[in-house]
Motif scaffolding. Structure first.
Motif, PDB file in Angstrom:
ATOM      1  N   ASP A   1      23.383 -28.703   5.845  1.00  0.00           N
ATOM      2  CA  ASP A   1      24.700 -29.213   5.455  1.00  0.00           C
ATOM      3  C   ASP A   1      24.729 -29.608   3.971  1.00  0.00           C
ATOM      4  N   ALA A   2      23.632 -30.186   3.476  1.00  0.00           N
ATOM      5  CA  ALA A   2      23.568 -30.550   2.061  1.00  0.00           C
ATOM      6  C   ALA A   2      23.590 -29.303   1.177  1.00  0.00           C
ATOM      7  N   THR A   3      22.936 -28.225   1.648  1.00  0.00           N
ATOM      8  CA  THR A   3      22.967 -26.963   0.906  1.00  0.00           C
ATOM      9  C   THR A   3      24.380 -26.403   0.842  1.00  0.00           C
ATOM     10  N   SER A   4      25.090 -26.446   1.958  1.00  0.00           N
ATOM     11  CA  SER A   4      26.472 -25.966   1.981  1.00  0.00           C
ATOM     12  C   SER A   4      27.346 -26.764   1.025  1.00  0.00           C
ATOM     13  N   ALA A   5      27.215 -28.078   1.057  1.00  0.00           N
ATOM     14  CA  ALA A   5      28.026 -28.925   0.172  1.00  0.00           C
ATOM     15  C   ALA A   5      27.709 -28.665  -1.294  1.00  0.00           C
ATOM     16  N   SER A   6      26.424 -28.505  -1.618  1.00  0.00           N
ATOM     17  CA  SER A   6      26.030 -28.272  -3.013  1.00  0.00           C
ATOM     18  C   SER A   6      26.554 -26.935  -3.519  1.00  0.00           C
ATOM     19  N   LEU A   7      26.376 -25.880  -2.711  1.00  0.00           N
ATOM     20  CA  LEU A   7      26.814 -24.551  -3.135  1.00  0.00           C
ATOM     21  C   LEU A   7      28.328 -24.486  -3.287  1.00  0.00           C
ATOM     22  N   ARG A   8      29.060 -25.065  -2.350  1.00  0.00           N
ATOM     23  CA  ARG A   8      30.524 -25.048  -2.445  1.00  0.00           C
ATOM     24  C   ARG A   8      31.009 -25.837  -3.658  1.00  0.00           C
ATOM     25  N   SER A   9      30.320 -26.902  -3.981  1.00  0.00           N
ATOM     26  CA  SER A   9      30.706 -27.694  -5.141  1.00  0.00           C
ATOM     27  C   SER A   9      30.558 -26.896  -6.436  1.00  0.00           C
ATOM     28  N   ILE A  10      29.461 -26.166  -6.565  1.00  0.00           N
ATOM     29  CA  ILE A  10      29.227 -25.409  -7.791  1.00  0.00           C
ATOM     30  C   ILE A  10      30.122 -24.170  -7.848  1.00  0.00           C
ATOM     31  N   ILE A  11      30.244 -23.429  -6.741  1.00  0.00           N
ATOM     32  CA  ILE A  11      31.112 -22.253  -6.722  1.00  0.00           C
ATOM     33  C   ILE A  11      32.560 -22.668  -6.993  1.00  0.00           C
ATOM     34  N   GLY A  12      32.968 -23.814  -6.464  1.00  0.00           N
ATOM     35  CA  GLY A  12      34.340 -24.271  -6.649  1.00  0.00           C
ATOM     36  C   GLY A  12      34.665 -24.658  -8.072  1.00  0.00           C
ATOM     37  N   SER A  13      33.662 -24.882  -8.899  1.00  0.00           N
ATOM     38  CA  SER A  13      33.890 -25.208 -10.311  1.00  0.00           C
ATOM     39  C   SER A  13      33.486 -24.077 -11.253  1.00  0.00           C
ATOM     40  N   SER A  14      33.153 -22.917 -10.686  1.00  0.00           N
ATOM     41  CA  SER A  14      32.742 -21.763 -11.499  1.00  0.00           C
ATOM     42  C   SER A  14      33.801 -20.675 -11.435  1.00  0.00           C
ATOM     43  N   LYS A  15      33.793 -19.799 -12.443  1.00  0.00           N
ATOM     44  CA  LYS A  15      34.691 -18.650 -12.442  1.00  0.00           C
ATOM     45  C   LYS A  15      34.052 -17.502 -11.662  1.00  0.00           C
TER      46      LYS A  15
ATOM     47  N   LEU B   1      21.443 -30.440  -4.840  1.00  0.00           N
ATOM     48  CA  LEU B   1      20.776 -30.506  -3.536  1.00  0.00           C
ATOM     49  C   LEU B   1      19.590 -31.461  -3.577  1.00  0.00           C
ATOM     50  N   SER B   2      18.830 -31.449  -4.651  1.00  0.00           N
ATOM     51  CA  SER B   2      17.688 -32.365  -4.767  1.00  0.00           C
ATOM     52  C   SER B   2      18.157 -33.818  -4.777  1.00  0.00           C
ATOM     53  N   ASP B   3      19.257 -34.076  -5.474  1.00  0.00           N
ATOM     54  CA  ASP B   3      19.791 -35.446  -5.474  1.00  0.00           C
ATOM     55  C   ASP B   3      20.232 -35.880  -4.080  1.00  0.00           C
ATOM     56  N   LEU B   4      20.886 -34.982  -3.340  1.00  0.00           N
ATOM     57  CA  LEU B   4      21.334 -35.332  -1.988  1.00  0.00           C
ATOM     58  C   LEU B   4      20.156 -35.582  -1.054  1.00  0.00           C
ATOM     59  N   VAL B   5      19.140 -34.724  -1.130  1.00  0.00           N
ATOM     60  CA  VAL B   5      17.972 -34.887  -0.261  1.00  0.00           C
ATOM     61  C   VAL B   5      17.253 -36.200  -0.575  1.00  0.00           C
ATOM     62  N   THR B   6      17.162 -36.527  -1.864  1.00  0.00           N
ATOM     63  CA  THR B   6      16.537 -37.798  -2.244  1.00  0.00           C
ATOM     64  C   THR B   6      17.351 -38.980  -1.723  1.00  0.00           C
ATOM     65  N   LYS B   7      18.665 -38.858  -1.790  1.00  0.00           N
ATOM     66  CA  LYS B   7      19.532 -39.939  -1.314  1.00  0.00           C
ATOM     67  C   LYS B   7      19.430 -40.098   0.208  1.00  0.00           C
TER      68      LYS B   7
END
Length: 331
Positions: free
Chosen positions: A133-147, A167-173
């Protein structure tokens, strides 16, 4: 008849043997080089063992051991791979909207490993699901701000780096004992053939535009270099002409100074000589007559006719000498 004491004695012996067997089989364990172990004392995690070899502990149920692998795991996001082949894809997970409102299908693989077995086992019920789930959130966040161009072409490395950082920040959190090692985009593609064809046309047009721009810049640089060369040549010629004119002016000044010195010593003679030289330069073939102030012509020595006569005589004498020499040679 067997009495009760004998029964108790046999039962005690049997129980003793069972306890000895239990102690013998549960008082030791082995850890391979690719494993790490967590020691539990009455269900509480006490120590983490990472060194391989034969280890000893209190027998069950006092202490138990949970073993985990040290290997690097792969999380396949959006697809499943088996035997080197993709066996299934989940477009619901991979379908995303880019920052310029285009739809892409993006899947990736995450390399991770267990770095804290105690937290991995007991801080969460399903750490791998949390990681997914953290991977999905991270990837969608970056794709959503990229062209879309960055996602499909040259920006993939930046997207991978940004996804790994988030993703590393989320896993650490979440503190689930996992460390993310690498993130690799597998495929980023458009959802259907029509969109792919349209994007291909746009990409080809962009490449043509870049080619034309590069050619124009090359032509511009060539012309600028030629212009700079011509400017340098003109400046060089001008500097040479300047130096020549300066030297000629210095020469003229030097001549004028010498004439001025002569003029100071004998002004009349110098004036007349300058006048005659000027007339010779202006009228080179003119006959010069020196006049009196009263306007009468003075008698003068005809130097020019005498010079012509003398030259003719010398030429005649020279030709006669040559004739005599040839006659003597004939004799």
């Amino acid at each position: 008849m067997v009495n009760l004491k004998q029964i108790y004695t046999v039962a005690g012996i049997v129980i003793g043997i069972l306890l000895l067997v239990l102690v013998g089989f549960t008082s030791w364990y082995t850890v391979d080089e690719s494993e790490q172990a967590v020691i539990l004392t009455f269900g509480k995690a006490e120590d983490t063992v990472t060194e391989p070899g034969l280890k000893f502990k209190f027998p069950w149920p006092i202490q138990t051991v949970d073993k985990l692998s040290k290997e690097t795991y792969s999380l396949q996001f959006g697809y499943k791979e088996k035997g080197g082949k993709v066996v299934s894809e989940n477009q619901n997970d991979t379908k995303m909207i880019t920052g310029d409102e285009n739809i892409v299908l993006a899947d990736l693989v995450v390399q991770w490993k267990i770095t804290d077995p105690v937290k991995y086992l007991y801080n969460s019920e399903a750490p791998q699901e949390i990681l997914y789930d953290a991977t999905s959130a991270s990837l969608r966040s970056i794709i959503g701000s990229s062209k879309i161009d960055d996602a499909l072409t040259s920006g993939r490395a930046d997207i991978e780096g940004n996804v790994r950082e988030i993703l590393s920040d989320l896993v650490t959190k979440y503190d689930i004992g996992i460390t993310v090692l690498a993130v690799k985009l597998q495929d980023v593609e458009l959802p259907n053939d029509e969109v792919r064809a349209a994007f291909t046309n746009v990409t080809d047009a962009r490449e043509t535009m870049n080619t034309k721009i590069n050619e124009a810049q090359k032509y511009r640089n060539q012309k600028m270099n030629e212009g700079e060369g011509e400017v340098a040549a003109i400046i060089s010629r001008a500097q040479g002409d300047k130096a020549a004119r300066v030297e000629a002016a210095r020469g003229s000044v030097s001549v004028f100074n010498r004439l001025y010195e002569q003029y100071k010593s004998s002004p009349d003679v110098t004036r007349e000589r300058l006048t005659i030289e000027t007339i010779e330069q202006v009228l080179p073939n003119a006959q010069i007559y020196i006049m009196n102030d009263d306007g009468e012509t003075l008698k003068y020595l005809p130097i020019a006719p005498l010079e012509r006569k003398e030259n003719n005589a010398n030429e005649s004498q020279s030709s006669g000498t040559k004739q005599e020499g040839s006659e003597k040679n004939n004799e």
